[in-house]
Motif scaffolding. Structure first.
Motif, PDB file in Angstrom:
ATOM      1  N   ALA A 174       2.055  -5.362  -2.733  1.00 14.34           N
ATOM      2  CA  ALA A 174       2.092  -4.363  -3.800  1.00 14.34           C
ATOM      3  C   ALA A 174       0.871  -4.479  -4.698  1.00 14.34           C
ATOM      4  O   ALA A 174       0.308  -3.471  -5.143  1.00 14.34           O
ATOM      5  CB  ALA A 174       3.368  -4.530  -4.628  1.00 14.34           C
ATOM      6  N   GLU A 175       0.443  -5.700  -4.964  1.00 12.03           N
ATOM      7  CA  GLU A 175      -0.741  -5.907  -5.793  1.00 12.03           C
ATOM      8  C   GLU A 175      -1.984  -5.311  -5.133  1.00 12.03           C
ATOM      9  O   GLU A 175      -2.891  -4.829  -5.811  1.00 12.03           O
ATOM     10  CB  GLU A 175      -0.958  -7.407  -6.031  1.00 12.03           C
ATOM     11  N   LEU A 176      -2.020  -5.341  -3.808  1.00 14.17           N
ATOM     12  CA  LEU A 176      -3.202  -4.902  -3.074  1.00 14.17           C
ATOM     13  C   LEU A 176      -3.078  -3.486  -2.522  1.00 14.17           C
ATOM     14  O   LEU A 176      -4.049  -2.941  -1.990  1.00 14.17           O
ATOM     15  CB  LEU A 176      -3.482  -5.875  -1.922  1.00 14.17           C
ATOM     16  N   GLY A 177      -1.895  -2.901  -2.608  1.00 13.14           N
ATOM     17  CA  GLY A 177      -1.704  -1.552  -2.097  1.00 13.14           C
ATOM     18  C   GLY A 177      -1.756  -1.473  -0.590  1.00 13.14           C
ATOM     19  O   GLY A 177      -2.302  -0.518  -0.026  1.00 13.14           O
ATOM     20  N   THR A 178      -1.187  -2.454   0.086  1.00  9.66           N
ATOM     21  CA  THR A 178      -1.178  -2.461   1.539  1.00  9.66           C
ATOM     22  C   THR A 178       0.209  -2.843   2.040  1.00  9.66           C
ATOM     23  O   THR A 178       1.140  -3.030   1.250  1.00  9.66           O
ATOM     24  CB  THR A 178      -2.243  -3.451   2.083  1.00  9.66           C
ATOM     25  N   ALA A 179       0.372  -2.981   3.360  1.00 11.74           N
ATOM     26  CA  ALA A 179       1.662  -3.317   3.944  1.00 11.74           C
ATOM     27  C   ALA A 179       1.878  -4.827   3.922  1.00 11.74           C
ATOM     28  O   ALA A 179       0.924  -5.613   4.017  1.00 11.74           O
ATOM     29  CB  ALA A 179       1.740  -2.804   5.378  1.00 11.74           C
ATOM     30  N   ARG A 180       3.136  -5.234   3.817  1.00  6.99           N
ATOM     31  CA  ARG A 180       3.471  -6.658   3.809  1.00  6.99           C
ATOM     32  C   ARG A 180       2.991  -7.339   5.085  1.00  6.99           C
ATOM     33  O   ARG A 180       2.523  -8.482   5.060  1.00  6.99           O
ATOM     34  CB  ARG A 180       4.980  -6.838   3.659  1.00  6.99           C
ATOM     35  N   GLU A 181       3.079  -6.626   6.207  1.00  8.09           N
ATOM     36  CA  GLU A 181       2.665  -7.209   7.482  1.00  8.09           C
ATOM     37  C   GLU A 181       1.179  -7.565   7.492  1.00  8.09           C
ATOM     38  O   GLU A 181       0.767  -8.566   8.088  1.00  8.09           O
ATOM     39  CB  GLU A 181       2.973  -6.246   8.630  1.00  8.09           C
TER      40      GLU A 181
END
Length: 218
Positions: A174-181
């Motif tokens: 969420a901090e980076l704006g990407t997927a957890r995977e």
């Protein structure tokens, strides 16, 4: 009028404007975890933070979350300002990341001072322009910067003195704006190289110099 001194630009307001602000505004306390505003709701006040941190994030239709920015003590929320000026509803959510104390300036007072006070307009638009610049920086990072570099930068920024980060892979995503995977894959690679150690709900930096070199390679 003591709180006016906490915000650069407000202390130079004319005495009648200061009196109006202090008379009609109120100081509010919000406990940690409270949703202060959310999508579809119209702002009722301009909030100026005295203490604490508010996290502003947006969630896509697929459920992916991105942290847009944080509002700290001495700052105002650019999204709230934008919605007040445009008479629009919020498109993102603001959550009290800590216990928060803030000054709430009612919309009617905000509208009146925007129209009548050049100094207040200057204060509002100056804070607004600084935050817009920050948002463009985030957009540039998400769109163009390598994710491993951004992750290294974020790990170093979030680590305590012992090199420990209390965060799940989902929080980092969420901090980076990407997927957890994506975060999980990169962290596993960092761990394979001995740069971090992954635990349950935490990450420990083992080779800060190596991460710093990566973070500065942008």
């Amino acid at each position: 009028m003591e709180w006016l001194q906490r915000f650069q630009g407000l202390d130079s307001l004319a005495a009648p404007i200061k009196a109006r602000l202090t008379h009609d505004s109120k100081i509010v306390a919000v406990p940690q975890g409270t949703v202060i505003f959310g999508p579809g709701k119209a702002p009722e006040n301009m909030l100026l933070l005295l203490d604490g941190v508010v996290r502003v994030h947006q969630t896509s239709e697929s459920g992916r979350e991105i942290v847009l920015y944080r509002v700290a003590a001495g700052e105002s929320c650019v999204l709230t300002t934008a919605c007040l000026l445009a008479y629009e509803d919020y498109q993102a959510e603001g959550v009290a990341e800590t216990d928060v104390t803030a000054v709430a300036i009612p919309r009617r007072v905000f509208d009146l001072l925007i129209a009548d006070s050049e100094a207040f307009r200057r204060f509002v638009f100056s804070a607004y322009s600084r935050r817009i610049t920050d948002l463009f920086t985030i957009i540039e990072e998400v769109a163009f910067q390598r994710m491993d570099i951004r992750l290294a930068q974020k790990l170093l920024a979030m680590a305590d003195e012992a090199g420990q980060i209390k965060a799940t892979h989902q929080i980092m995503a969420a901090e980076l704006g990407t997927a957890r995977e994506v975060v999980s894959r990169l962290l596993q690679e960092f761990q394979r190289r001995g740069e971090v150690e992954i635990g349950r709900g935490e990450i420990r930096i083992r080779k800060p110099d190596a991460l710093k070199a990566l973070a500065e390679s942008a």
